[in-house]
Write a protein that holds these residues in place. Structure first.
Motif, PDB file in Angstrom:
ATOM      1  N   VAL A  85     -34.075  27.949  19.791  1.00 61.52           N
ATOM      2  CA  VAL A  85     -33.901  26.523  19.545  1.00 61.52           C
ATOM      3  C   VAL A  85     -34.593  25.719  20.642  1.00 61.52           C
ATOM      4  CG1 VAL A  85     -32.203  24.652  19.507  1.00 61.52           C
ATOM      5  CG2 VAL A  85     -31.832  26.680  18.137  1.00 61.52           C
ATOM      6  N   GLU A  86     -34.620  26.261  21.848  1.00 55.57           N
ATOM      7  CA  GLU A  86     -35.335  25.600  22.939  1.00 55.57           C
ATOM      8  C   GLU A  86     -36.812  25.437  22.591  1.00 55.57           C
ATOM      9  OE1 GLU A  86     -35.887  23.563  26.380  1.00 55.57           O
ATOM     10  OE2 GLU A  86     -33.951  24.244  25.590  1.00 55.57           O
ATOM     11  N   ASP A  87     -37.393  26.447  21.943  1.00 57.00           N
ATOM     12  CA  ASP A  87     -38.778  26.327  21.487  1.00 57.00           C
ATOM     13  C   ASP A  87     -38.926  25.157  20.522  1.00 57.00           C
ATOM     14  OD1 ASP A  87     -39.425  28.649  22.899  1.00 57.00           O
ATOM     15  OD2 ASP A  87     -39.099  29.939  21.148  1.00 57.00           O
ATOM     16  N   LEU A  88     -37.981  25.046  19.596  1.00 57.29           N
ATOM     17  CA  LEU A  88     -38.041  23.989  18.586  1.00 57.29           C
ATOM     18  C   LEU A  88     -37.804  22.615  19.200  1.00 57.29           C
ATOM     19  CD1 LEU A  88     -36.027  25.865  15.820  1.00 57.29           C
ATOM     20  CD2 LEU A  88     -38.508  25.506  15.903  1.00 57.29           C
ATOM     21  N   ILE A  89     -36.914  22.551  20.188  1.00 59.99           N
ATOM     22  CA  ILE A  89     -36.659  21.284  20.876  1.00 59.99           C
ATOM     23  C   ILE A  89     -37.937  20.780  21.542  1.00 59.99           C
ATOM     24  CG2 ILE A  89     -35.475  20.288  22.882  1.00 59.99           C
ATOM     25  CD1 ILE A  89     -33.036  21.990  22.100  1.00 59.99           C
ATOM     26  N   LYS A  90     -38.668  21.690  22.173  1.00 60.51           N
ATOM     27  CA  LYS A  90     -39.910  21.294  22.846  1.00 60.51           C
ATOM     28  C   LYS A  90     -40.995  20.928  21.842  1.00 60.51           C
ATOM     29  CE  LYS A  90     -39.048  24.094  26.977  1.00 60.51           C
ATOM     30  NZ  LYS A  90     -39.478  25.280  27.759  1.00 60.51           N
ATOM     31  N   GLU A  91     -41.112  21.728  20.790  1.00 58.39           N
ATOM     32  CA  GLU A  91     -42.192  21.499  19.832  1.00 58.39           C
ATOM     33  C   GLU A  91     -42.032  20.174  19.084  1.00 58.39           C
ATOM     34  OE1 GLU A  91     -44.246  23.562  15.870  1.00 58.39           O
ATOM     35  OE2 GLU A  91     -42.674  24.629  16.984  1.00 58.39           O
ATOM     36  N   PHE A  92     -40.776  19.830  18.745  1.00 58.48           N
ATOM     37  CA  PHE A  92     -40.544  18.649  17.911  1.00 58.48           C
ATOM     38  C   PHE A  92     -39.891  17.494  18.679  1.00 58.48           C
ATOM     39  CE2 PHE A  92     -41.013  22.141  14.977  1.00 58.48           C
ATOM     40  CZ  PHE A  92     -41.763  21.598  13.946  1.00 58.48           C
ATOM     41  N   ALA A  93     -39.800  17.623  20.003  1.00 63.88           N
ATOM     42  CA  ALA A  93     -39.223  16.557  20.845  1.00 63.88           C
ATOM     43  C   ALA A  93     -37.833  16.158  20.348  1.00 63.88           C
ATOM     44  CB  ALA A  93     -40.148  15.348  20.882  1.00 63.88           C
ATOM     45  N   LEU A  94     -36.959  17.150  20.215  1.00 64.39           N
ATOM     46  CA  LEU A  94     -35.584  16.917  19.772  1.00 64.39           C
ATOM     47  C   LEU A  94     -34.691  16.590  20.960  1.00 64.39           C
ATOM     48  CD1 LEU A  94     -35.247  20.004  17.386  1.00 64.39           C
ATOM     49  CD2 LEU A  94     -36.076  17.705  16.809  1.00 64.39           C
ATOM     50  N   THR A  95     -33.610  15.876  20.702  1.00 64.27           N
ATOM     51  CA  THR A  95     -32.629  15.544  21.745  1.00 64.27           C
ATOM     52  C   THR A  95     -31.255  16.050  21.327  1.00 64.27           C
ATOM     53  OG1 THR A  95     -33.856  13.524  22.256  1.00 64.27           O
ATOM     54  CG2 THR A  95     -31.632  13.700  23.138  1.00 64.27           C
ATOM     55  N   PRO A  96     -30.744  17.121  21.949  1.00 66.28           N
ATOM     56  CA  PRO A  96     -29.407  17.612  21.605  1.00 66.28           C
ATOM     57  C   PRO A  96     -28.348  16.528  21.793  1.00 66.28           C
ATOM     58  CG  PRO A  96     -30.580  19.217  22.936  1.00 66.28           C
ATOM     59  CD  PRO A  96     -31.408  17.968  22.956  1.00 66.28           C
ATOM     60  N   HIS A  97     -27.276  16.649  21.060  1.00 62.69           N
ATOM     61  CA  HIS A  97     -26.235  15.617  21.052  1.00 62.69           C
ATOM     62  C   HIS A  97     -25.727  15.268  22.452  1.00 62.69           C
ATOM     63  CE1 HIS A  97     -22.161  13.931  20.348  1.00 62.69           C
ATOM     64  NE2 HIS A  97     -22.742  13.363  19.312  1.00 62.69           N
ATOM     65  N   PRO A  98     -25.387  16.241  23.315  1.00 58.12           N
ATOM     66  CA  PRO A  98     -24.906  15.872  24.658  1.00 58.12           C
ATOM     67  C   PRO A  98     -25.908  15.052  25.447  1.00 58.12           C
ATOM     68  CG  PRO A  98     -24.432  18.169  24.193  1.00 58.12           C
ATOM     69  CD  PRO A  98     -25.348  17.706  23.111  1.00 58.12           C
ATOM     70  N   ALA A  99     -27.196  15.436  25.370  1.00 63.19           N
ATOM     71  CA  ALA A  99     -28.228  14.688  26.092  1.00 63.19           C
ATOM     72  C   ALA A  99     -28.411  13.296  25.489  1.00 63.19           C
ATOM     73  CB  ALA A  99     -29.547  15.458  26.056  1.00 63.19           C
ATOM     74  N   TYR A 100     -28.266  13.194  24.184  1.00 66.47           N
ATOM     75  CA  TYR A 100     -28.385  11.900  23.506  1.00 66.47           C
ATOM     76  C   TYR A 100     -27.266  10.958  23.955  1.00 66.47           C
ATOM     77  CZ  TYR A 100     -28.601   8.554  19.598  1.00 66.47           C
ATOM     78  OH  TYR A 100     -28.686   7.430  18.831  1.00 66.47           O
ATOM     79  N   ILE A 101     -26.041  11.474  24.055  1.00 65.49           N
ATOM     80  CA  ILE A 101     -24.906  10.669  24.499  1.00 65.49           C
ATOM     81  C   ILE A 101     -25.091  10.247  25.952  1.00 65.49           C
ATOM     82  CG2 ILE A 101     -22.419  10.695  24.943  1.00 65.49           C
ATOM     83  CD1 ILE A 101     -23.255  10.497  21.969  1.00 65.49           C
ATOM     84  N   GLU A 102     -25.567  11.167  26.776  1.00 67.34           N
ATOM     85  CA  GLU A 102     -25.790  10.845  28.192  1.00 67.34           C
ATOM     86  C   GLU A 102     -26.868   9.772  28.340  1.00 67.34           C
ATOM     87  OE1 GLU A 102     -26.938  13.101  32.369  1.00 67.34           O
ATOM     88  OE2 GLU A 102     -26.091  14.230  30.684  1.00 67.34           O
ATOM     89  N   ARG A 103     -27.943   9.896  27.551  1.00 67.08           N
ATOM     90  CA  ARG A 103     -29.012   8.906  27.594  1.00 67.08           C
ATOM     91  C   ARG A 103     -28.502   7.531  27.147  1.00 67.08           C
ATOM     92  NH1 ARG A 103     -33.832  10.288  23.770  1.00 67.08           N
ATOM     93  NH2 ARG A 103     -32.607   9.113  22.237  1.00 67.08           N
ATOM     94  N   ALA A 104     -27.668   7.518  26.102  1.00 62.78           N
ATOM     95  CA  ALA A 104     -27.112   6.258  25.607  1.00 62.78           C
ATOM     96  C   ALA A 104     -26.210   5.609  26.663  1.00 62.78           C
ATOM     97  CB  ALA A 104     -26.327   6.493  24.320  1.00 62.78           C
TER      98      ALA A 104
END
Length: 341
Positions: free
Chosen positions: A301-320
């Protein structure tokens, strides 16, 4: 403190979610495994519901009989229930661990062995982890013994719960009454545990579903009575023991990751279009959430996160939260005082 700071769950591997599937050949230990980039982790658990054997050796052999049934699943790791022999405290390694070490080595399988441990002048309600060679990896001591246990001189373990290394990632343990202290579960997840095992006297099903969901972590219970279960990171029950089978197993995608649908719907469609049955996307339409798992041993999934610039939910909440705090009026950022009565 930011939610899931230093969150390491993605570092664990992903795999297809399969309940009660038959698997790899068993019966001989595997000397040394090279960790796959995205290992598929076969987890089994045991209930001792219906076992009437006398405490000590007889209950140990009854538990091994159930372990032998679970061995048909070809597990990477199996969990036994809390103090499953109901025997007297013993040193580690002692007779129980030595007997179970033989089983773990024979089946090339990690084994979590809960028992009362005598350590010098103290007694702990513990769980000992054995590796695929039957060697001791480490020991967890129950942090929150019940009042009844304290009256019997069971000593509480240290407050910071340890994680244990395996060839498929880090794991954590909580025992029975520990279920009532949420911070311990969160701490294990922050430390990188991809599965938290819960040897217990009883199922604690509602609480475990909550822990799995709140920490986005797989949870595996093993029980002295009633159902032992395996829970998804979403809190869904994947499989349970019952009347017709006293063990259960699942193949866990331990790096499975939760995402908010914001900014991700079209990206997930692109992922499914490109990778097809090598990935699994599950939509939670009423929650505006989705999970992503890789079913390919060589794709994380880390590969997919990098390839498609995804933001996991915890990181999204922290960024918000960071953006919210930056834009909040200064007076609201300062500590608020309680109104005077």
């Amino acid at each position: 403190m930011r939610i899931f700071s230093n969150f390491k769950g993605i570092a664990c591997a992903l795999a297809a979610l399969v309940c009660l599937a038959s698997g790899k050949p068993v019966g001989s230990a595997e000397p040394q495994r090279s960790p796959a980039r995205n290992p598929l982790v076969r987890v089994a658990t045991i209930s001792l519901e219906g076992v009437t054997a006398e405490p000590g050796r007889a209950r140990l052999e009854a538990a091994i009989s159930r372990l032998d049934q679970a061995a048909a699943f070809g597990p990477d790791i199996v969990c036994l229930p809390e103090c499953f022999t109901r025997g007297e405290p013993e040193a580690v390694p002692g007779a129980t661990i030595q007997r179970l070490s033989v089983w773990a080595k024979k089946h090339g399988c990690y084994l979590l062995c809960p028992l009362l441990v005598r350590d010098g002048e103290r007694t702990f309600n513990s769980a000992v982890l054995l590796d695929r060679q039957g060697e001791i990896v480490g020991r967890y001591d129950k942090i929150r013994p019940t009042e009844g246990e304290l009256e019997k001189a069971i000593c509480p373990g240290v407050l910071d719960p340890p994680v244990f290394p395996t060839d498929f990632g880090l794991i954590g343990v909580q025992i029975c009454f520990d279920v009532n202290w949420h911070a311990q579960w969160r701490r294990l997840r922050e430390k990188g545990a991809c599965i938290i095992f819960f040897p217990s006297a009883y199922p604690a099903a509602r609480q475990l579903r909550s822990h799995a969901w709140r920490n986005q972590c797989f949870v595996v219970s093993a029980t002295l009575s009633r159902a032992a279960s395996i829970y998804d990171i979403t809190g869904e029950t994947l499989c349970s023991t019952g009347k017709f089978q006293a063990w259960t197993g699942a193949v866990l995608p331990v790096g499975k990751t939760l995402f908010e649908i914001d900014f991700h719907i079209s990206k997930f469609r692109q992922i499914m279009q490109k990778y097809g049955d090598r990935v699994q996307v599950e939509w939670f339409h009423d929650d505006d959430l989705a999970t992503l798992a890789s079913l390919d041993p060589d794709l994380t999934v880390e590969d997919l996160i990098k390839e498609f610039a995804l933001t996991p939910h915890p990181a999204y909440i922290e960024r918000a939260e960071e953006t919210q705090d930056d834009l909040r009026p200064a007076k609201e950022n300062s500590p608020q005082q309680e109104p005077k009565s």
